[in-house]
Design an enzyme around this catalytic site. Structure first.
Site, PDB file in Angstrom:
ATOM      1  N   HIS A  24       0.860  -1.247   0.006  1.00 14.64           N
ATOM      2  CA  HIS A  24       0.093   0.043  -0.191  1.00 14.64           C
ATOM      3  C   HIS A  24       0.772   1.376  -0.101  1.00 14.64           C
ATOM      4  O   HIS A  24       1.074   1.944   0.813  1.00 14.64           O
ATOM      5  CB  HIS A  24      -0.839   0.173   1.007  1.00 14.64           C
ATOM      6  CG  HIS A  24      -1.994   1.016   1.144  1.00 14.64           C
ATOM      7  ND1 HIS A  24      -3.303   0.729   1.538  1.00 14.64           N
ATOM      8  CD2 HIS A  24      -1.848   2.305   0.847  1.00 14.64           C
ATOM      9  CE1 HIS A  24      -3.905   1.855   1.337  1.00 14.64           C
ATOM     10  NE2 HIS A  24      -3.153   2.879   0.987  1.00 14.64           N
ATOM     11  N   HIS A  26       1.073   5.116  -2.283  1.00 13.86           N
ATOM     12  CA  HIS A  26       0.744   5.892  -3.318  1.00 13.86           C
ATOM     13  C   HIS A  26       1.878   6.516  -4.043  1.00 13.86           C
ATOM     14  O   HIS A  26       2.654   7.192  -3.438  1.00 13.86           O
ATOM     15  CB  HIS A  26      -0.136   6.903  -2.949  1.00 13.86           C
ATOM     16  CG  HIS A  26      -1.572   6.185  -2.258  1.00 13.86           C
ATOM     17  ND1 HIS A  26      -2.675   6.276  -2.888  1.00 13.86           N
ATOM     18  CD2 HIS A  26      -1.752   5.762  -0.705  1.00 13.86           C
ATOM     19  CE1 HIS A  26      -3.747   5.729  -2.171  1.00 13.86           C
ATOM     20  NE2 HIS A  26      -2.939   5.376  -0.948  1.00 13.86           N
ATOM     21  N   GLY A 183      -9.546   8.025  -1.056  1.00 13.42           N
ATOM     22  CA  GLY A 183     -10.065   9.149  -1.149  1.00 13.42           C
ATOM     23  C   GLY A 183     -11.020   9.481   0.118  1.00 13.42           C
ATOM     24  O   GLY A 183     -10.710   8.666   0.983  1.00 13.42           O
ATOM     25  N   HIS A 210      -9.895   1.363   0.202  1.00  8.99           N
ATOM     26  CA  HIS A 210      -9.658   2.112   1.748  1.00  8.99           C
ATOM     27  C   HIS A 210     -10.983   2.010   2.214  1.00  8.99           C
ATOM     28  O   HIS A 210     -11.942   2.672   1.718  1.00  8.99           O
ATOM     29  CB  HIS A 210      -9.272   3.567   1.298  1.00  8.99           C
ATOM     30  CG  HIS A 210      -7.937   3.740   0.873  1.00  8.99           C
ATOM     31  ND1 HIS A 210      -7.410   3.190  -0.215  1.00  8.99           N
ATOM     32  CD2 HIS A 210      -6.879   4.430   1.321  1.00  8.99           C
ATOM     33  CE1 HIS A 210      -6.105   3.697  -0.486  1.00  8.99           C
ATOM     34  NE2 HIS A 210      -5.773   4.520   0.480  1.00  8.99           N
ATOM     35  N   GLU A 213     -10.943   3.437   7.628  1.00 14.72           N
ATOM     36  CA  GLU A 213      -9.815   4.167   8.092  1.00 14.72           C
ATOM     37  C   GLU A 213     -10.352   5.380   9.169  1.00 14.72           C
ATOM     38  O   GLU A 213      -9.967   5.362  10.025  1.00 14.72           O
ATOM     39  CB  GLU A 213      -9.164   4.879   6.671  1.00 14.72           C
ATOM     40  CG  GLU A 213      -7.864   5.589   7.024  1.00 14.72           C
ATOM     41  CD  GLU A 213      -7.338   6.393   5.803  1.00 14.72           C
ATOM     42  OE1 GLU A 213      -8.006   6.482   4.899  1.00 14.72           O
ATOM     43  OE2 GLU A 213      -6.220   6.946   5.929  1.00 14.72           O
ATOM     44  N   ASP A 291       1.807   3.919   3.005  1.00 13.88           N
ATOM     45  CA  ASP A 291       0.714   4.684   2.360  1.00 13.88           C
ATOM     46  C   ASP A 291       1.468   5.817   1.418  1.00 13.88           C
ATOM     47  O   ASP A 291       1.423   5.678   0.180  1.00 13.88           O
ATOM     48  CB  ASP A 291      -0.125   5.278   3.511  1.00 13.88           C
ATOM     49  CG  ASP A 291      -1.418   5.773   3.104  1.00 13.88           C
ATOM     50  OD1 ASP A 291      -1.888   5.139   2.091  1.00 13.88           O
ATOM     51  OD2 ASP A 291      -2.219   6.291   3.830  1.00 13.88           O
ATOM     52  N   ASP A 292       1.938   6.798   2.176  1.00 13.65           N
ATOM     53  CA  ASP A 292       2.618   7.781   1.311  1.00 13.65           C
ATOM     54  C   ASP A 292       3.739   8.412   1.926  1.00 13.65           C
ATOM     55  O   ASP A 292       4.111   9.414   2.689  1.00 13.65           O
ATOM     56  CB  ASP A 292       1.731   9.180   1.245  1.00 13.65           C
ATOM     57  CG  ASP A 292       0.287   8.811   0.938  1.00 13.65           C
ATOM     58  OD1 ASP A 292       0.168   8.888  -0.176  1.00 13.65           O
ATOM     59  OD2 ASP A 292      -0.658   8.541   1.800  1.00 13.65           O
TER      60      ASP A 292
HETATM   61  N1  ADE Z   1      -5.100   8.627  -0.624  1.00 14.10           N
HETATM   62  C1  ADE Z   1      -3.692   8.627  -0.348  1.00 14.10           C
HETATM   63  N2  ADE Z   1      -3.603   8.350   0.966  1.00 14.10           N
HETATM   64  C2  ADE Z   1      -4.902   7.936   1.547  1.00 14.10           C
HETATM   65  C3  ADE Z   1      -5.524   7.859   2.541  1.00 14.10           C
HETATM   66  N3  ADE Z   1      -4.707   7.729   3.810  1.00 14.10           N
HETATM   67  N4  ADE Z   1      -6.857   7.609   2.738  1.00 14.10           N
HETATM   68  C4  ADE Z   1      -7.450   7.921   1.522  1.00 14.10           C
HETATM   69  N5  ADE Z   1      -7.159   8.162   0.231  1.00 14.10           N
HETATM   70  C5  ADE Z   1      -5.902   8.404   0.440  1.00 14.10           C
HETATM   71 ZN    ZN Z   2      -3.696   5.059   0.841  1.00 11.30          ZN
END
Ligand code: ADE
Ligand code: ZN
Length: 360
Positions: A24, A26, A183, A210, A213, A291-292
């Site tokens: 996971h 992005h 999103g 997703h 969360e 994630d990011d």
């Molecule tokens: N897009 C990128 N990171 C996200 C997240 N944590 N939750 C939802 N969409 C995302």
């Molecule tokens: Zn994500």
């Protein structure tokens, strides 16, 4: 002589050296700051400043209060940094290279073609091709296995979602293996995407969503029962509903947990109260992911470290989550098993630790 306790540095080096899997991650959350600065300079992007210290607060979470919507806002700013084919290929290449540098051996990189295409009016098919190309070049240069996931934003029109599925299907030979729904889970419910996701599954794409969360456990149930998700992005709020926990266990769904992101979005209050230990002791299949990485200023090594230091997860449990990730990878069954066996060997896990629910 008594045994010397390992220092923090010893443990971190051990985690750094582990062969890893990230399911996971992005693309748009994986951009190097200095690349952004160069792109801004080269393409004269209108910003309050173009130095790295000016860009940092715009595109990373730096010292601000946890907030889901503020977190997602970073992606809107980032949409301005995809001006050309070369830029898109470069960021895809670098995202894979950075994963390889952290000893990620198998990566599933997800990307949002709409985000990459919209500002310049590029065709969705073209940006997808460019991401595939950048990832393929890095795959070769860094000897890392990479598969790609096309992300659909929850706020997209159904027509766009259908087009994205067609784009994903058309790039299967170039490494696209699945779809993600991402999103704003609070503002944009999943049911409108049900038919599109189910059809994509019939057509051979893997599915992750997703859910759970910042939204309730019912969203996880919805994603599993109605969208036919095989994995859940985050899913941390499932612990609030034993029925949903039971469903995840029965259906052998793997959760893609991303600790730092969860704290920054406010999905969990702090690392010490993260439900990762509970998810494991409930016998759920859990993977640990970034994630990011650039938005969160993290690496997969950092995520493992925070799991160990703040959540009392053991090194053995970390290793088992890596094998769980291999088993949940979006690949044919034989490849999943081959990958899991390779990791078991590399991580020196015994055979009796094969079952992903054996997490104690
Ligand atoms: N897009 C990128 N990171 C996200 C997240 N944590 N939750 C939802 N969409 C995302
Ligand atoms: Zn994500």
């Amino acid at each position: 002589m008594g045994r010397v306790r390992p220092t923090i540095d010893d443990i971190r080096s051990q985690l750094c050296a582990l062969p890893k899997i990230d399911l996971h991650r992005h693309l748009e959350g994986s951009l190097r700051l200095h690349t952004l600065a160069e792109i801004a300079q080269e393409h004269d992007i209108d910003l309050p400043g173009r130095a790295i210290q000016d860009l940092r607060p715009l595109v990373t979470v730096s010292g601000e209060e946890p907030d889901f919507h503020r977190f997602l806002e970073k992606f809107k700013v980032l949409r301005r940094f995809y001006p050309t084919r070369e830029a898109v290929e470069r960021i895809a290449y670098e995202a894979v290279a950075d994963a390889a540098d952290d000893n990620v051996q198998y990566l599933e990189l997800r990307f949002n073609p709409v985000a990459l295409a919209r500002a310049q009016g590029f065709p969705l098919e073209a940006v997808t091709r460019w991401v595939c190309r950048g990832a393929a070049d890095a795959r070769q240069d860094y000897n890392i296995r990479v598969n790609l996931i096309v992300q659909i934003g929850r706020d997209e029109a159904l027509e766009t979602a259908r087009e994205l599925v067609q784009v994903a299907l058309a790039h299967r030979d170039e490494g696209v293996v699945g779809l993600d729904l991402a999103g704003d889970e609070e503002g944009f419910p999943a049911p409108p995407f049900q038919a599109v996701f189910r059809q994509a599954r019939r057509d051979g794409l893997h599915l992750t969503v997703h859910a759970g969360e910042v939204g309730p456990p019912a969203n996880v149930e919805e994603a599993i029962r109605n969208l036919e998700a095989e994995r859940i992005g985050h899913g941390v709020r499932c612990v609030e509903d034993p029925r949903v926990v039971q469903l995840i266990r029965e259906r052998k769904i793997t959760l893609e947990v991303c600790p730092t992101s969860n704290v920054q979005t406010g999905a969990v209050h702090d690392f010490w109260r993260h439900p990762l230990p509970d998810l494991l002791s409930l016998g759920l299949r859990v993977s640990i992911n970034t994630d990011d990485p650039s938005i969160s200023d993290t690496t997969l090594t950092d995520e493992y470290w925070v799991a160990m230091s703040a959540m009392r997860i053991t090194l053995k449990q970390i290793k088992r989550t890596i094998v769980t990730a291999a088993q949940a990878s979006f690949q044919p069954r034989e490849d999943q098993e081959r990958l899991a066996a390779w990791f078991r060997r590399e991580l020196e896990l015994d055979d009796d630790e094969r079952r992903p629910d054996n997490n104690g």
